[in-house]
Write a protein that holds these residues in place. Structure first.
Motif, PDB file in Angstrom:
ATOM      1  N   GLN A  58      46.740  43.336  44.195  1.00 41.74           N
ATOM      2  CA  GLN A  58      47.426  42.433  43.278  1.00 41.74           C
ATOM      3  C   GLN A  58      48.651  43.083  42.626  1.00 41.74           C
ATOM      4  OE1 GLN A  58      44.539  41.027  40.474  1.00 41.74           O
ATOM      5  NE2 GLN A  58      43.409  39.865  42.037  1.00 41.74           N
ATOM      6  N   ASP A  61      51.447  43.059  45.642  1.00 42.34           N
ATOM      7  CA  ASP A  61      51.573  41.964  46.592  1.00 42.34           C
ATOM      8  C   ASP A  61      53.002  41.419  46.700  1.00 42.34           C
ATOM      9  OD1 ASP A  61      51.682  40.891  44.093  1.00 42.34           O
ATOM     10  OD2 ASP A  61      50.280  39.232  44.487  1.00 42.34           O
ATOM     11  N   ILE A 146      41.869  37.367  48.928  1.00 39.27           N
ATOM     12  CA  ILE A 146      43.046  37.537  48.075  1.00 39.27           C
ATOM     13  C   ILE A 146      44.331  37.407  48.874  1.00 39.27           C
ATOM     14  CG2 ILE A 146      43.221  40.036  48.309  1.00 39.27           C
ATOM     15  CD1 ILE A 146      43.829  40.146  45.302  1.00 39.27           C
TER      16      ILE A 146
END
Length: 483
Positions: A58, A61, A146
């Motif tokens: 995260q 990204d 994700i």
């Protein structure tokens, strides 16, 4: 197979089974705990890997999916891939992003594919333990959504050391069990021999007794079951010896009976044949013929009397007896009438005194009994006024005692127990001279037994004899109890 060997084998087999069962349970329990601990740690590491991956992804990204994955893996591999663990990352289309070389080199690709194929949207985590190429490995896999395309995050954890440790423990336990069984087997063998030694001793003792050493007995005085067995064995041996002695005594009595009977027949038959031959082959005077006839007649009557007594002795048990009330005063009167001429002829003093009472029995047999007792007493006396005999009857507590007393020659102590044997005579020459054959006391004993009574004899050599006969007042009831 001996009992000691059976006991040894049974105890050894039981000990082997118990220790083997205990060892397997103990090793399996320890191994299961250790394996579960490793699996738990593997699952924990796998979730940690998943968490760190998503956190790292995260944060990077915005630089692109491949860069973010690569960057994230580089940052967390050092902290996750330890203690024999290896990571692998696979895309949803089946291509391997990380760890492909390791999976192919180890031959894990097939197992990993199976594990990842089993995951879906509801089942996002899985693990398995497999044996591959002689080693044991734990595979874990999680699904991370994700990224635009699902990514499978997995770990491979080497558990071979755990299984090798178990195998090493099993080997050590086998050696320990073998040593334990060897030492325990020796102890069990010695213990089985010790426990069964008294039984073996009884076996050897029984063999020696069977070979004729009847005086041997077991000296085991323990209070356990073997001690009780030894004591029971001694009682059995004593009883067997007693029975054998009785049988030997009975056999000797029968042998003596046969010999005495043959002798008793031979003597009168010799006289009869001899005098008959004289009458047939010689010319005799009238007086000599009269004497020969007399001897033949007297010896014939003796044989007749002997045969009657033998028949009476043999058939007494077989003929049913009817018991009736017998007044003792009737017996007394009959005996006085019978014995008075005999006392007068021999010049001796005699007396019959039976207290008034009523007996239950056979009057003829009771008269025969009392007459034989008095006749024996008379034969034991020498002629003369110094000789006397007495028959006395008295009522006792539930009994009626008849006592015959004389001051005659007496009976040697060692021969008292044999006077009731058929044809047994204390003084054979005198008994034959008096016309006896040694059957009278045997008849007396038989009549007393049939009436439920008891016979006791007391005598001193040269001083006289006391014979006691004790009848229960209710002879019929006593006879039923005895039967």
């Amino acid at each position: 197979m001996r009992f000691a060997d059976k006991l040894f084998l049974a105890m050894t087999a039981l000990l082997t089974f118990m220790f083997a069962l205990f060892g397997i349970w103990m090793l399996s329990s320890d191994f299961s705990q250790l394996l579960n601990k490793e699996i738990e740690q593997g699952n924990k590491d796998s979730r940690t890997f998943h968490f760190l991956f998503e956190m790292g992804y995260q944060s990077t990204d915005e630089f692109g999916e491949d860069y973010a994955i690569s960057k994230t893996l580089n940052s967390i591999i050092g902290s996750v891939e330890r203690d024999g663990s290896h990571l692998y990352v696979m895309r949803g289309n089946g291509t391997c992003f990380y760890g492909e070389d390791y999976l192919e080199d180890m031959g894990f690709q097939e197992e990993v594919d199976k594990l990842t194929d089993s995951l879906n949207e509801t089942n996002t985590y899985g693990y398995c333990v497999r044996q591959i190429g002689g080693g044991y490995y734990m595979f874990t896999a999680t699904v991370s959504d994700i990224t635009a395309e699902n990514v499978y995050l997995g770990m491979c954890r080497d558990l071979t050391n755990i299984y090798e440790g178990r195998q090493e423990l099993l080997s050590r336990y086998r050696i320990a069990l073998l040593c334990l069984l060897s030492a325990g087997g020796i102890c069990i063998y010695l213990l089985s021999r010790y426990i069964t030694r008294p039984i073996s001793s009884l076996g050897r003792l029984a063999t020696r007794i069977a070979d004729g050493d009847y005086g041997l007995r077991s000296h085991n005085e323990s209070r356990d079951e073997i001690g009780e067995l030894a004591r029971d064995f001694n009682r059995m041996a004593d009883r067997l010896v007693e029975e054998m002695q009785v049988k030997v005594s009975e056999a000797k009595q029968k042998e003596d009976f046969t010999a005495a009977f043959a002798h008793e027949l031979k003597t009168p038959l010799t006289s009869i044949i001899g005098y008959a031959d004289m009458l047939n082959s010689l010319k005799l005077t009238d007086a000599e013929c009269h004497d020969a006839y007399f001897y033949i007649y007297s010896q014939g009557k003796r044989l007749e009397s002997l045969s009657h007594k033998l028949l009476e002795l043999v058939s007494m048990d077989k003929n049913p007896l009817t018991f009736r009330a017998v007044p003792t005063k009737d017996l007394e009167q009959n005996l006085r009438i019978t014995m008075r001429p005999i006392w007068k002829q021999r010049g001796i003093k005699g007396k019959v005194d039976l207290e008034k009472a009523t007996l239950q029995g056979d009057s003829e047999l009771l008269l025969s009994l009392l007459y034989n007792l008095m006749d024996n007493a008379v034969k034991a006396l020498d002629k003369g006024e110094q000789s006397f005999m007495l028959m006395k009857g008295v009522c006792l507590n539930g009994l009626y005692e008849i006592k015959v007393v004389d001051n005659g020659r007496g009976i040697p102590a060692e021969e008292i127990s044999r006077i009731t044997e058929a044809f047994y005579m204390v003084d054979k020459s005198r008994s034959r001279k008096e016309g006896g054959a040694g059957i009278g006391m045997a008849l007396c004993q038989k009549i007393i037994q049939l009436h439920g009574g008891m016979l006791k004899v007391e005598s001193r050599l040269g001083e006289g004899t006391v014979i006691r006969v004790m009848f229960p007042r209710d002879i019929a009831a006593a006879r039923r109890e005895r039967n």
